[in-house]
Write an enzyme that holds these catalytic residues in place. Sequence first.
Site, PDB file in Angstrom:
ATOM      1  N   LYS A  62      -3.798  -7.659  17.479  1.00 44.20           N
ATOM      2  CA  LYS A  62      -4.187  -7.010  18.269  1.00 44.20           C
ATOM      3  C   LYS A  62      -4.656  -8.565  19.821  1.00 44.20           C
ATOM      4  CE  LYS A  62      -8.932  -6.197  17.453  1.00 44.20           C
ATOM      5  NZ  LYS A  62     -10.112  -6.137  16.501  1.00 44.20           N
ATOM      6  N   ARG A 111     -13.609 -10.978  16.378  1.00 43.79           N
ATOM      7  CA  ARG A 111     -13.551  -9.864  15.749  1.00 43.79           C
ATOM      8  C   ARG A 111     -12.169 -10.788  15.235  1.00 43.79           C
ATOM      9  NH1 ARG A 111     -14.632  -7.584  21.120  1.00 43.79           N
ATOM     10  NH2 ARG A 111     -15.695  -5.588  20.758  1.00 43.79           N
ATOM     11  N   GLY A 162     -11.286  -1.189  11.327  1.00 39.06           N
ATOM     12  CA  GLY A 162     -12.902  -1.295  10.601  1.00 39.06           C
ATOM     13  C   GLY A 162     -12.751  -1.378   8.984  1.00 39.06           C
ATOM     14  N   MET A 211     -11.803  -4.958   8.362  1.00 40.52           N
ATOM     15  CA  MET A 211     -12.659  -6.172   8.367  1.00 40.52           C
ATOM     16  C   MET A 211     -13.571  -6.302   9.383  1.00 40.52           C
ATOM     17  SD  MET A 211      -9.026  -8.579   8.010  1.00 40.52           S
ATOM     18  CE  MET A 211      -7.962  -7.422   9.158  1.00 40.52           C
ATOM     19  N   ARG A 217      -4.063  -0.941  21.314  1.00 42.83           N
ATOM     20  CA  ARG A 217      -3.547  -0.811  20.283  1.00 42.83           C
ATOM     21  C   ARG A 217      -2.278  -0.057  19.845  1.00 42.83           C
ATOM     22  NH1 ARG A 217      -8.204  -1.229  15.685  1.00 42.83           N
ATOM     23  NH2 ARG A 217      -8.852   0.766  16.176  1.00 42.83           N
ATOM     24  N   HIS A 222     -15.577   5.857  13.091  1.00 41.25           N
ATOM     25  CA  HIS A 222     -14.752   5.523  11.819  1.00 41.25           C
ATOM     26  C   HIS A 222     -13.845   6.873  10.555  1.00 41.25           C
ATOM     27  CE1 HIS A 222     -14.509   4.696   6.864  1.00 41.25           C
ATOM     28  NE2 HIS A 222     -13.531   3.330   7.641  1.00 41.25           N
ATOM     29  N   ARG A 252      13.569  22.069 -14.546  1.00 42.01           N
ATOM     30  CA  ARG A 252      13.940  21.131 -15.885  1.00 42.01           C
ATOM     31  C   ARG A 252      13.343  22.199 -17.080  1.00 42.01           C
ATOM     32  NH1 ARG A 252       9.760  17.925 -12.591  1.00 42.01           N
ATOM     33  NH2 ARG A 252       9.427  19.638 -11.386  1.00 42.01           N
ATOM     34  N   ARG A 258      18.187  20.811 -16.291  1.00 45.28           N
ATOM     35  CA  ARG A 258      18.856  19.972 -16.800  1.00 45.28           C
ATOM     36  C   ARG A 258      17.895  20.850 -18.235  1.00 45.28           C
ATOM     37  NH1 ARG A 258      13.527  15.520 -17.437  1.00 45.28           N
ATOM     38  NH2 ARG A 258      12.622  17.228 -17.397  1.00 45.28           N
ATOM     39  N   GLU A 274      18.807   7.233 -17.420  1.00 42.08           N
ATOM     40  CA  GLU A 274      17.851   6.794 -17.851  1.00 42.08           C
ATOM     41  C   GLU A 274      17.401   5.938 -19.212  1.00 42.08           C
ATOM     42  OE1 GLU A 274      15.881  10.798 -18.770  1.00 42.08           O
ATOM     43  OE2 GLU A 274      17.412  11.671 -19.837  1.00 42.08           O
ATOM     44  N   SER A 310      22.529  11.591 -12.627  1.00 38.85           N
ATOM     45  CA  SER A 310      21.324  11.716 -12.088  1.00 38.85           C
ATOM     46  C   SER A 310      20.828  11.150 -12.887  1.00 38.85           C
ATOM     47  CB  SER A 310      20.941  12.928 -11.906  1.00 38.85           C
ATOM     48  OG  SER A 310      19.957  13.226 -10.637  1.00 38.85           O
ATOM     49  N   GLY A 332      17.189   9.571 -14.090  1.00 39.47           N
ATOM     50  CA  GLY A 332      15.963   9.382 -13.957  1.00 39.47           C
ATOM     51  C   GLY A 332      15.531   8.467 -14.274  1.00 39.47           C
ATOM     52  N   THR A 333      14.743   7.988 -12.783  1.00 43.73           N
ATOM     53  CA  THR A 333      14.103   6.772 -12.436  1.00 43.73           C
ATOM     54  C   THR A 333      12.356   6.366 -13.338  1.00 43.73           C
ATOM     55  OG1 THR A 333      13.641   7.084 -10.492  1.00 43.73           O
ATOM     56  CG2 THR A 333      15.496   5.487 -10.638  1.00 43.73           C
ATOM     57  N   ASN A 334      12.297   7.670 -13.612  1.00 42.67           N
ATOM     58  CA  ASN A 334      11.027   7.156 -14.096  1.00 42.67           C
ATOM     59  C   ASN A 334      10.362   6.463 -15.534  1.00 42.67           C
ATOM     60  OD1 ASN A 334      10.156   8.738 -12.494  1.00 42.67           O
ATOM     61  ND2 ASN A 334       9.366  11.563 -13.343  1.00 42.67           N
ATOM     62  N   ASP A 335      12.133   7.851 -16.681  1.00 40.09           N
ATOM     63  CA  ASP A 335      12.083   6.536 -17.767  1.00 40.09           C
ATOM     64  C   ASP A 335      13.352   5.616 -17.607  1.00 40.09           C
ATOM     65  OD1 ASP A 335      10.837   9.180 -19.167  1.00 40.09           O
ATOM     66  OD2 ASP A 335      12.511   9.735 -19.750  1.00 40.09           O
ATOM     67  N   CYS A 348      16.933  11.744  -9.477  1.00 46.74           N
ATOM     68  CA  CYS A 348      15.704  13.034  -9.237  1.00 46.74           C
ATOM     69  C   CYS A 348      14.068  12.754  -9.882  1.00 46.74           C
ATOM     70  CB  CYS A 348      16.168  14.383 -10.605  1.00 46.74           C
ATOM     71  SG  CYS A 348      16.779  13.367 -12.196  1.00 46.74           S
ATOM     72  N   TYR A 365      22.862  12.085  -3.102  1.00 47.14           N
ATOM     73  CA  TYR A 365      21.428  12.544  -2.702  1.00 47.14           C
ATOM     74  C   TYR A 365      19.990  12.034  -3.838  1.00 47.14           C
ATOM     75  CZ  TYR A 365      21.947  15.044  -7.046  1.00 47.14           C
ATOM     76  OH  TYR A 365      21.949  15.458  -8.310  1.00 47.14           O
TER      77      TYR A 365
END
Length: 890
Positions: free
Chosen positions: A25, A94, A103, A105, A343, A459, A565, A621, A756, A775, A777-780, A842, A862
């Site tokens: 701003k 402001r 909105g 702050m 803005r 808002h 899966r 898998r 993983e 591949s 398995g970034t979760n595990d 994946c 990929y």
Amino acid sequence: MSDGKKRVYLFRESNASMRDLLGGKGANLGEMTHIGLPVPPGFTITTETCNDYLANGEFPEGLWDQVLGAVRDVEENMGKKFGDPQNPLLFSVRSGAKFSMPGMMDTILNLGLNQETLRGIIAATDNPRFVYDSYRRFVMMFSDVVLADGRKELEKEAYEEILDEIKEEQGVHLDSDLSAEGMQKVTERFLAHFEQHYGSPFPADVEEQLRLSILAVFRSWSNPRAVIYRNKEKIAHDLGTAVNVQSMVFGNMGDDCGTGVAFTRNPATGEAKVFGEYLRNAQGEDVVAGVRTPQPIDHLNNEFPKIYQQFEEICGKLEDHYREMQDIEFTIQNERLFILQCRTGKRTGGAAVRIAVEMVNEGRINKEEAINRVPPSQLEQLLHPRLVKPSDLKAVTTGLNAGPGGAVGHVAMDSPAAIRMHAEGKPVILVRKITNPDDLGGMLAAKGVLTSEGGRTSHAALVARQYGIPTICGCTDLRVDDAGRQCTINGQTVKEGDVISIDGTTGEVYLAELKTEPVAVSGDFATFMEWADSVRKLGVRANADTPEQAAEAVRLGAEGIGLCRTEHMFLGSERVQHVRDMILAEDETARQTALDRLLPMQREDFVGIFRAMGGRPVTVRLIDPPLHEFLPSGEEVRHDLHRLQAENASQESIQAQIRLMGKVEELHEENPMLGLRGCRLSIVMPGIVNMQVAAIIGAACELAKKGEEVHPEIMIPLVGHINELTHLKGQLEDVAKQTMAAEGVQVDYSFGTMIEIPRAALTAAEIALEASFFSFGTNDLTQMTYGLSRDDAGKFLPIYIEKGIFKADPTETIDRNGVGRLMKICVDDAKQVNPNIKLGICGEHGGDPASIHLCNELGLNYVSCSPLRVPVARLAAAQAALGSQGPADK
């Protein structure tokens, strides 16, 4: 004593390049001043100063002297004096962070009013109504923002109750209908209320008003709604906010005055036409807060044609200057136009794409700039479903269409109820009289929002467009009964928990649970995605387990399946019984009989998926979860056993239940995530994966014989040691060859593994010799690297992020220094021994833009994500290839 830092910049000393120091701003106010727009003069206090105050809890050394020096400069510019009884100067105060947080702050208007300056302005303007209106607004805002500190009696709502009482006494509906005497009465009541509950009179020292207001804006950086917003938008918590002190101009002096908010293009649709709203005889918060329903900006042309022409010219000038759609706040004082801020305008995903495409066609920006203009997460909004409306069903009412898309859900009458119902798994429609910034949590939990007041720039509308929440505002047939936890819509009662449907595109409300359908992918969206695809290096696949999901993924641009899966195919009453028969079998013959029943079902599944993918690669898998997940819980089994015994059931039934209980207890594990699952289960019970590979290769052969192209990639999960992969690959290669021989046809297939387990990443040079693809398995991988459970981390991760221990949730965005480092080691080592290895991801991170940038840097082939996030991943991959984090980089 001063520390030598320059902490205050006059608008004429500022420009658009100073966003880090002066916030968006402040930087834009300086820029607009330089290009000759009618901007009321003022000054900006730096974001560094805010951070210094928040760190030390004290007004920084030298700041006040610089503030007073800037005040003197503005006084000279305006020909008025701050605090002078005869010719007083008033200010607005402001916030203004580097990244727009509309909105979130705090703001204070009309600062500098007291009993003395009030009399001076009345004498100068001969307009007591306007002056008392301004004073009562100031008392309410200052009390609420600066001094309330959690005391309800000093918050805005308490003053609004007093205002409503006086309007009722005087028999008027709108604030603007109150007479001068009525406004004076409101002001006097406000001042008396303040003194009663604060314990001392309202502050009259104008310099003290300014000092306290500056500190309040600093503190508002840390208020709960601002923190929620930054977490949602991934804005760093250490940026701080600037404070903009600007000389007041007044839209509430009479009918030749007004105030409004406008966009140089329609923020909901992207149409290249000025869009906005204004109110006569009002101040800015009336429009944004939705206190009164404003008029469309087009009406300004009828009432103030010269001002409207000037405003359109300014809109064009700002778009030409910034080469971007602008959000503009303006005030008209005595038929003179002032620009209070501009803005980059928040917009829906659909509008963002249309504006980007049209600005390229207009020659304002190039395709690369267009690609970087659209936050990837906004593309999901384009895919929000729309309502399916039966021809004989009529809407119960219509409001202002503020946020496009259809939404169906249970009515929640306030934000806490919306959050609670969302946590219970219910879709929610938040119904309010108006929303305010404190409702952000409830709005984010809701599928849609319906309000009785407010316009398309209120808002609710601004938040709706930013987050793609279908929203209807200004629904005049809606009556909200907060105390009764219900509402009436066009005379019909709707209780909290009832289901309604809203169409944010048309503004229609239905008292029925309608169905929804997906939108078509075409037009500007298709053009924009073609541009993104032309520059990205990463391929984009989808995680899909059914032919329907596969078809949806292809429709949204997926180039293959990165994770199918197979365990999901075992669900359903008929199939799960065969799986249970296999688990409970007392010998190999019985187990194989159960597997033989499952084989044609699995094969049919794969035929459908391969056909839907039309020759694109499909990574399947093999079974991953532990077997106990296919059995009822121990508690359920014991309960059923006791029931059978109580009912004197047959001994055969009781013994079967006892055998089931024994198997459940046998398969019980203290930590199943690290137990008998993945490749370990396949080694211990090889028949399951033998059946799965026979089904995969058999389905591929069936289609190949019909001339259809198929490329199955068979993924062995949870490998941590090369010997696990070698053992299973040899076993399954034999199954594949036997199946192809039996079918009389050869198909293209490959074996790979999911990375993983940290050890797999660290020994990639060994494992890559046996794998055609990896591949991640970034979760595990994230869970095992951090030693945390995604299912339980919700108890402490939000606290970690709030306290700054973690900057981001590692289950949502890949941890570059830990998990990312493991991935880099794995990629580098694998490519060294197997240059042709295919590398992908994946996990859930495959649809996260920041994680996609990391994947691009690591040289993966990929990413794979849920079907609806495929367009997000395509755009994020394009932005990564262009070397930009896009507009969402905070």
